[in-house]
Design an enzyme around this catalytic site. Structure first.
Site, mmCIF file in Angstrom:
data_model
loop_
_atom_site.group_PDB
_atom_site.id
_atom_site.type_symbol
_atom_site.label_atom_id
_atom_site.label_comp_id
_atom_site.label_asym_id
_atom_site.label_seq_id
_atom_site.Cartn_x
_atom_site.Cartn_y
_atom_site.Cartn_z
ATOM 1 C CE LYS A 132 37.151 14.344 44.993
ATOM 2 N NZ LYS A 132 36.484 15.285 44.058
ATOM 3 C CG ASP A 172 37.981 17.937 46.058
ATOM 4 O OD1 ASP A 172 37.094 17.954 45.201
ATOM 5 O OD2 ASP A 172 37.731 17.997 47.279
HETATM 6 P P1 NDP Z 1 39.672 25.004 47.932
HETATM 7 O O1 NDP Z 1 40.571 24.252 48.849
HETATM 8 O O2 NDP Z 1 40.253 25.857 46.880
HETATM 9 O O3 NDP Z 1 38.655 25.906 48.780
HETATM 10 C C1 NDP Z 1 37.841 25.348 49.752
HETATM 11 C C2 NDP Z 1 37.076 26.471 50.430
HETATM 12 O O4 NDP Z 1 36.087 25.891 51.292
HETATM 13 C C3 NDP Z 1 37.948 27.336 51.323
HETATM 14 O O5 NDP Z 1 37.421 28.625 51.399
HETATM 15 C C4 NDP Z 1 37.840 26.617 52.671
HETATM 16 O O6 NDP Z 1 38.104 27.454 53.789
HETATM 17 C C5 NDP Z 1 36.378 26.210 52.651
HETATM 18 N N1 NDP Z 1 36.189 25.023 53.464
HETATM 19 C C6 NDP Z 1 36.882 23.858 53.381
HETATM 20 N N2 NDP Z 1 36.452 22.991 54.311
HETATM 21 C C7 NDP Z 1 35.475 23.640 54.990
HETATM 22 C C8 NDP Z 1 34.642 23.279 56.076
HETATM 23 N N3 NDP Z 1 34.730 22.075 56.653
HETATM 24 N N4 NDP Z 1 33.736 24.196 56.507
HETATM 25 C C9 NDP Z 1 33.645 25.417 55.939
HETATM 26 N N5 NDP Z 1 34.417 25.825 54.915
HETATM 27 C C10 NDP Z 1 35.312 24.932 54.451
HETATM 28 O O7 NDP Z 1 38.721 23.880 47.316
HETATM 29 P P2 NDP Z 1 37.831 23.969 45.983
HETATM 30 O O8 NDP Z 1 37.319 25.341 45.786
HETATM 31 O O9 NDP Z 1 38.565 23.289 44.912
HETATM 32 O O10 NDP Z 1 36.618 22.990 46.381
HETATM 33 C C11 NDP Z 1 35.439 23.475 47.001
HETATM 34 C C12 NDP Z 1 34.316 22.476 46.782
HETATM 35 O O11 NDP Z 1 34.104 22.302 45.380
HETATM 36 C C13 NDP Z 1 34.555 21.067 47.327
HETATM 37 O O12 NDP Z 1 33.338 20.516 47.743
HETATM 38 C C14 NDP Z 1 35.067 20.300 46.114
HETATM 39 O O13 NDP Z 1 34.841 18.912 46.238
HETATM 40 C C15 NDP Z 1 34.193 20.916 45.035
HETATM 41 N N6 NDP Z 1 34.674 20.802 43.669
HETATM 42 C C16 NDP Z 1 35.914 21.243 43.297
HETATM 43 C C17 NDP Z 1 36.318 21.141 41.983
HETATM 44 C C18 NDP Z 1 37.622 21.701 41.496
HETATM 45 O O14 NDP Z 1 37.848 21.667 40.279
HETATM 46 N N7 NDP Z 1 38.474 22.243 42.342
HETATM 47 C C19 NDP Z 1 35.473 20.489 40.979
HETATM 48 C C20 NDP Z 1 34.159 20.153 41.435
HETATM 49 C C21 NDP Z 1 33.811 20.281 42.745
HETATM 50 P P3 NDP Z 1 39.565 27.472 54.449
HETATM 51 O O15 NDP Z 1 40.373 28.391 53.594
HETATM 52 O O16 NDP Z 1 39.332 27.966 55.835
HETATM 53 O O17 NDP Z 1 40.048 26.062 54.395
HETATM 54 O O1 2IT Z 2 34.849 17.022 42.285
HETATM 55 C C1 2IT Z 2 35.415 17.168 41.174
HETATM 56 O O2 2IT Z 2 34.807 17.012 40.104
HETATM 57 C C2 2IT Z 2 36.812 17.569 41.166
HETATM 58 N N1 2IT Z 2 37.392 17.783 42.226
HETATM 59 C C3 2IT Z 2 37.548 17.677 39.860
HETATM 60 C C4 2IT Z 2 38.028 16.325 39.409
HETATM 61 C C5 2IT Z 2 38.918 16.316 38.193
HETATM 62 O O3 2IT Z 2 39.388 15.212 37.883
HETATM 63 O O4 2IT Z 2 39.161 17.344 37.562
#
Ligand code: NDP
Ligand code: 2IT
Length: 453
Positions: A132, A172
């Site tokens: 990461k 992420d």
């Molecule tokens: P994005 O950046 O697309 O979206 C993040 C969302 O969470 C936004 O709505 C953001 O609001 C909100 N957010 C971020 N930080 C905070 C905070 N401190 N408090 C409240 N809301 C917050 O990220 P993803 O959707 O990709 O990721 C979301 C979660 O999913 C994370 O935990 C990530 O690690 C996990 N994840 C992502 C994967 C992926 O493929 N993308 C895979 C597996 C897990 P704002 O717009 O105000 O920033």
């Molecule tokens: O938390 C996660 O699994 C991710 N942000 C996706 C990682 C990846 O390599 O696709």
């Protein structure tokens, strides 16, 4: 044999050592505690894992790099950020995991994420190690050219630590298709080599169909397996979702396809509640708001009269059948868990990584709520990243039907592994223990084969 929880004294001793080696890293301690609590009883039944200190070795990153990222903003000022990559474990494949750009990024957060990724990537059944990375860069309010200059400077250092057989980053929080495009372009410029070094790429330059959607879709597929296990389905259930980013919006889209009612979304400033339900049309509007205009979720309540906006609030006070925390770590605390229970929640499935605090997990599971832990429920994203790597190696692109079928199969297999290792004597399923044990076994066996390294 029941999965069980650990003897307090043994867990305390293990954690004391970890805390001493990693002082102040609260999120990392939390992630390891949850895993050790369910894994130590399993390790006690397999003394070789204990003798060869497998879990202790898994908590120590292979290496961690930290580097300066200097860049110039549109006003011509020089800004200095810090970039990181935690290369956690490559026992079963190249380091693999996302990059997070957020002002909240710390070594503790990246180590917890990399540690979780070890088990998650193993659970997918694909040959991926764990890593990461990211930077304490806040993309909010930055112009597209500022984001581009930051990404280029970030890769100017990171490029020497990554490669298609070495370490393959992805997105992420704060890193989506736009940022991956800038980083891939800069890597290619520096090395002169067109290779599958990042996943989540655009479809025109080696990306895979449904990588963007895969995490959110996978969360709902996993939830449906959990519900089916007890003879239920999603149709007509009221779902509360947090966040409004990649994972949240694709979870919402897939939940709507299964006939659920999506009633909340949020961002880092507050949440909206729409008792009429967020339908496909409203969801399209939110996607435009967040992905194109990069606006705030508060605007939803100005646009749709049926909705209310709650500043500085999380959506867990809204009564629901299912909660899908999809924003960030530690967004459900004990108070939130109690509110969810009062509101009648029967299932919680984690889209974000470690969104539920430890005492909140206990409150929910002790009350009989079905609980899908992140490392199983959100593994669809990294799984399709793994399939993107396969397509890049083979220099071909699979069809949408291929990809959908493979994602569905992988989520079903992950659910099956959790059930196999998490079934309790009472016949209920401890998904937390099941995911930890099933994820651990493959990595542990590979580490045993390598001897002491
Ligand atoms: P994005 O950046 O697309 O979206 C993040 C969302 O969470 C936004 O709505 C953001 O609001 C909100 N957010 C971020 N930080 C905070 C905070 N401190 N408090 C409240 N809301 C917050 O990220 P993803 O959707 O990709 O990721 C979301 C979660 O999913 C994370 O935990 C990530 O690690 C996990 N994840 C992502 C994967 C992926 O493929 N993308 C895979 C597996 C897990 P704002 O717009 O105000 O920033
Ligand atoms: O938390 C996660 O699994 C991710 N942000 C996706 C990682 C990846 O390599 O696709």
């Amino acid at each position: 044999m029941m999965p069980g929880r650990c003897q307090p004294a043994q867990l305390q001793k293990f954690m004391d050592g970890l805390v001493l080696r990693n002082p102040g890293e609260r999120e990392f301690h939390q992630a390891v505690y949850e895993v050790a609590n369910t894994l130590l009883p399993y390790i006690n039944r397999h003394p070789v894992y204990h003798e060869l200190r497998i879990l202790e070795r898994m908590t120590e990153p292979d290496r961690m790099v930290s580097f300066r990222v200097s860049w110039q903003n549109d006003a011509g000022e020089i800004i200095v950020n810090r970039g990181f990559r935690v290369q956690m474990n490559n026992a079963i494949g190249p380091y693999k995991g996302g990059l997070r750009f957020s002002h909240t990024v710390t070594p503790s957060i990246l180590k917890f994420l990399a540690f979780e990724q070890t088990f998650k990537n193993s659970l997918t059944g694909l040959p991926m190690g764990a890593g990461k990375g990211g930077a304490n860069f806040n993309p909010k309010g930055k112009s597209p050219t500022e984001v581009m200059r930051f990404c280029q400077s970030f890769i100017n250092e990171l490029y020497r630590h990554i490669g298609p057989n070495l370490d393959v980053p992805a997105g992420d929080i704060g890193v989506g298709a736009r940022e991956i495009g800038y980083m891939f372009g800069q890597y290619k410029r520096i090395t002169g080599s067109f290779e599958g070094v990042l996943t989540g790429k655009g479809l025109e330059f080696g990306g895979s169909l449904i990588r963007t959607e895969a995490t959110g879709y996978g969360v709902v597929l996993f939830l449906e397996h959990m519900l089916n296990e007890v003879g239920r389905n999603l149709s007509g259930l009221r779902i509360s979702i947090s966040g409004s980013g990649n994972v949240s919006l694709h979870a919402a889209e897939r939940a709507l396809q299964s006939g659920a009612i999506v009633q909340t979304l949020s961002d880092s400033r507050g949440c909206i509640h729409d008792p009429d339900g967020i339908d496909d049309e409203k969801l399209r509007w939110v996607r435009e708001l967040k992905e194109v205009r990069r606006g705030r979720i508060a605007e939803y309540a100005e646009r749709f009269a049926s909705a209310t906006y709650h500043a500085d609030a999380r959506p867990w006070m809204v009564p629901c059948d299912v909660a899908l925390p999809c924003a960030t770590q530690n967004e459900i605390d004990a108070g939130d868990a109690r509110r969810l229970l009062e509101g009648g929640v029967t299932a919680v499935c984690e889209g974000a990584n470690m969104p539920t605090e430890l005492d909140a997990v206990s409150l929910l599971t002790d009350s009989g709520v079905m609980f899908g832990p992140a490392k199983a429920a959100n593994a669809g994203g990294v799984a399709v990243s793994g399939l993107e790597m396969s397509q890049n190696s083979a220099r071909l692109s699979w069809t949408l039907a291929d990809m959908e079928r493979q994602l569905e199969q992988i989520m079903s297999d992950i659910h099956g592994r959790c059930v196999e290792f998490g079934r309790e004597d009472s016949d209920s399923i401890d998904y937390v223990a099941g995911a930890n044990i099933a994820g651990f076994r493959k990595v542990a066996e590979a580490m045993l084969a390598f001897g002491v390294v």
